[in-house]
Design a protein around this motif. Structure first.
Motif, mmCIF file in Angstrom:
data_model
loop_
_atom_site.group_PDB
_atom_site.id
_atom_site.type_symbol
_atom_site.label_atom_id
_atom_site.label_comp_id
_atom_site.label_asym_id
_atom_site.label_seq_id
_atom_site.Cartn_x
_atom_site.Cartn_y
_atom_site.Cartn_z
ATOM 1 N N GLY A 144 0.600 -0.847 0.349
ATOM 2 C CA GLY A 144 0.014 0.403 -0.170
ATOM 3 C C GLY A 144 0.674 0.709 0.132
ATOM 4 N N ARG A 145 1.054 2.086 1.011
ATOM 5 C CA ARG A 145 1.550 3.182 1.130
ATOM 6 C C ARG A 145 3.283 2.423 1.593
ATOM 7 N NH1 ARG A 145 0.073 6.435 5.670
ATOM 8 N NH2 ARG A 145 1.667 8.138 4.890
ATOM 9 N N PHE A 146 3.021 0.908 2.157
ATOM 10 C CA PHE A 146 4.061 1.032 3.423
ATOM 11 C C PHE A 146 3.942 -0.522 1.813
ATOM 12 C CE2 PHE A 146 3.320 3.804 6.005
ATOM 13 C CZ PHE A 146 4.604 4.558 6.104
ATOM 14 N N LEU A 147 5.338 -1.292 2.724
ATOM 15 C CA LEU A 147 5.825 -2.275 1.876
ATOM 16 C C LEU A 147 4.656 -3.342 2.058
ATOM 17 C CD1 LEU A 147 9.585 -3.073 1.740
ATOM 18 C CD2 LEU A 147 8.442 -2.034 -0.001
ATOM 19 N N PHE A 148 3.818 -3.357 2.954
ATOM 20 C CA PHE A 148 2.685 -4.259 3.370
ATOM 21 C C PHE A 148 1.874 -3.460 4.040
ATOM 22 C CE2 PHE A 148 0.496 -7.254 6.347
ATOM 23 C CZ PHE A 148 -0.173 -8.155 4.802
ATOM 24 N N GLY A 149 0.742 -3.488 2.944
ATOM 25 C CA GLY A 149 -0.264 -2.494 4.155
ATOM 26 C C GLY A 149 -0.261 -0.792 3.590
ATOM 27 N N ASP A 150 -0.738 -0.175 4.595
ATOM 28 C CA ASP A 150 -1.097 1.670 4.894
ATOM 29 C C ASP A 150 0.152 1.701 6.891
ATOM 30 O OD1 ASP A 150 -1.816 1.531 1.924
ATOM 31 O OD2 ASP A 150 -3.738 1.532 3.205
ATOM 32 N N ALA A 151 0.791 0.528 7.042
ATOM 33 C CA ALA A 151 1.319 1.085 7.985
ATOM 34 C C ALA A 151 2.576 0.491 7.644
ATOM 35 C CB ALA A 151 0.311 0.393 9.421
ATOM 36 N N PRO A 152 4.043 1.157 8.816
ATOM 37 C CA PRO A 152 5.054 0.489 8.624
ATOM 38 C C PRO A 152 5.488 -0.380 9.782
ATOM 39 C CG PRO A 152 5.558 2.486 10.570
ATOM 40 C CD PRO A 152 3.532 2.088 9.724
ATOM 41 N N SER A 153 6.167 -1.192 8.655
ATOM 42 C CA SER A 153 6.333 -3.225 8.988
ATOM 43 C C SER A 153 8.047 -3.179 9.457
ATOM 44 C CB SER A 153 6.020 -4.503 8.616
ATOM 45 O OG SER A 153 5.997 -4.514 7.357
ATOM 46 N N LEU A 154 8.042 -4.746 9.632
ATOM 47 C CA LEU A 154 10.092 -4.682 9.610
ATOM 48 C C LEU A 154 10.041 -4.708 8.156
ATOM 49 C CD1 LEU A 154 12.430 -6.152 11.470
ATOM 50 C CD2 LEU A 154 11.285 -8.774 10.113
ATOM 51 N N ALA A 155 9.585 -5.278 7.182
ATOM 52 C CA ALA A 155 9.792 -4.505 6.090
ATOM 53 C C ALA A 155 10.542 -3.267 5.913
ATOM 54 C CB ALA A 155 8.585 -5.717 5.213
#
Lengths: 215, 215
Positions: free
Chosen positions: A152-163
């Motif tokens: 999404g906005r981030f690598l997985f969906g719209d919230a920051p993750s370990l990725a």
């Protein structure tokens, strides 16, 4: 409880990941700089903390944690919000695969001890820089394909993750070596979204570098 | 449900890890060999399964999982016994740190694509073999120190974990290159305990190699 201590080198990608995670979780810490250029990670005093002689290590609540991904996972398991790794096994495997695509397939080939070793083998600076860019290009091409369908906005969906925590330091390294990045629109988008957040910005090497390194 | 398919190269450490985990969990699978020596991992047919063009990949229940550690973690989350990664965050961080000490700090530096690249840079076979042993020796020294305080028969206690799943393929590689191992008694003990188990033995490269490779 005493303040957690992060054994930190400002330009280490693995340290940068942990700084981001600590900031996202709102965990205040004291940084203990370990200067890799001066081989301080091999000194006995540091090896008492981390016998591997690598940074980062995080001393927290009487334990010393090592390996950046293990540290972030521990922080995520012990500090509720925001979640950095999804609980659902499929989603988790996807985020972990993206993180490992950087942490195993790109970063280890380009870290300082490896570049020093290549120099000892007679590989000159220009060829070392090509080596550096080669592994980033190879790794980012695969990561872009892996990430694009579920980003999404981030690598997985719209919230920051370990990725994203792994991506941002790798992007910083890529830019230092002037690696072309146009072929990775998903990675560029996530990097832009992440670096706009205070938790990521405050972890940037330029924000934590010792004055001597900046000079 | 159709049988899971493991995209596998017999001599790949990362594939070997997943074969062990599938065996420990009692998951029957079909192997789809991907010959890295013939660059089959870069073929379009394989890249449809794994756009990273790396092995292993596991097609299971309609999804394709990549990155060996992410695959093992997924198997552990979705298949109850035996547990391969402890649930307690501290124990988990310790096991993950040992696994990552191999998966990030040793194995990526020695895999086939890197050795091929060193050859292209003019590094000869003898120097490549030294490179290989250097990173194993450096990594195993740190891992021995990390593992010793909490090891039992295995790297963590008396049952095999993700750490042993990473150790055994790395030991196989170390022996192939005749790396001295006497300095790592904890690793040797865990390797001996693990390789005595059917799940590990059946995953050994010699047991899964195509006839042509054995010839």
């Amino acid at each position: 409880m005493t303040q957690p201590i992060l054994y930190d080198y400002w330009r280490s990608s693995a340290c940068y990941r942990v700084r981001i995670a600590l900031n996202l979780k709102g965990v205040a810490y004291e940084a203990a700089p370990v200067n890799l250029l001066a081989d301080e990670q091999m000194a006995d005093a540091y090896k008492d903390a981390n016998p591997q002689g690598l940074v980062p290590a995080l001393a927290i609540g009487g334990r010393v944690l090592t390996q950046s991904l293990a540290i972030v996972e521990w922080l995520d398991a012990t500090h509720a919000e925001p979640k950095l790794i999804p609980a659902d096994p499929d989603d988790r495997a996807h985020v972990m695969a993206m993180a490992l695509a950087i942490a195993c397939d790109i970063h280890p080939l380009n870290n300082l001890r490896v570049l020093k070793h290549l120099a000892r083998l007679g590989i000159d600076q220009g060829a070392r820089d090509d080596w550096y860019r080669h592994w980033i290009a190879e790794g980012f091409a695969g990561l872009e394909a892996l990430a694009a369908p579920r980003a999404g906005r981030f690598l997985f969906g719209d919230a920051p993750s370990l990725a994203d925590i792994c991506l941002v330091p790798q992007m910083y390294n890529a830019r230092r070596l002037e690696t072309p990045l146009d072929a990775y629109p998903t990675l560029l988008r996530a990097d832009a979204a992440a670096t706009a957040l205070d938790a990521f910005a405050a972890a940037h090497p330029d924000r934590v570098a010792p004055a001597a390194a900046k000079g």
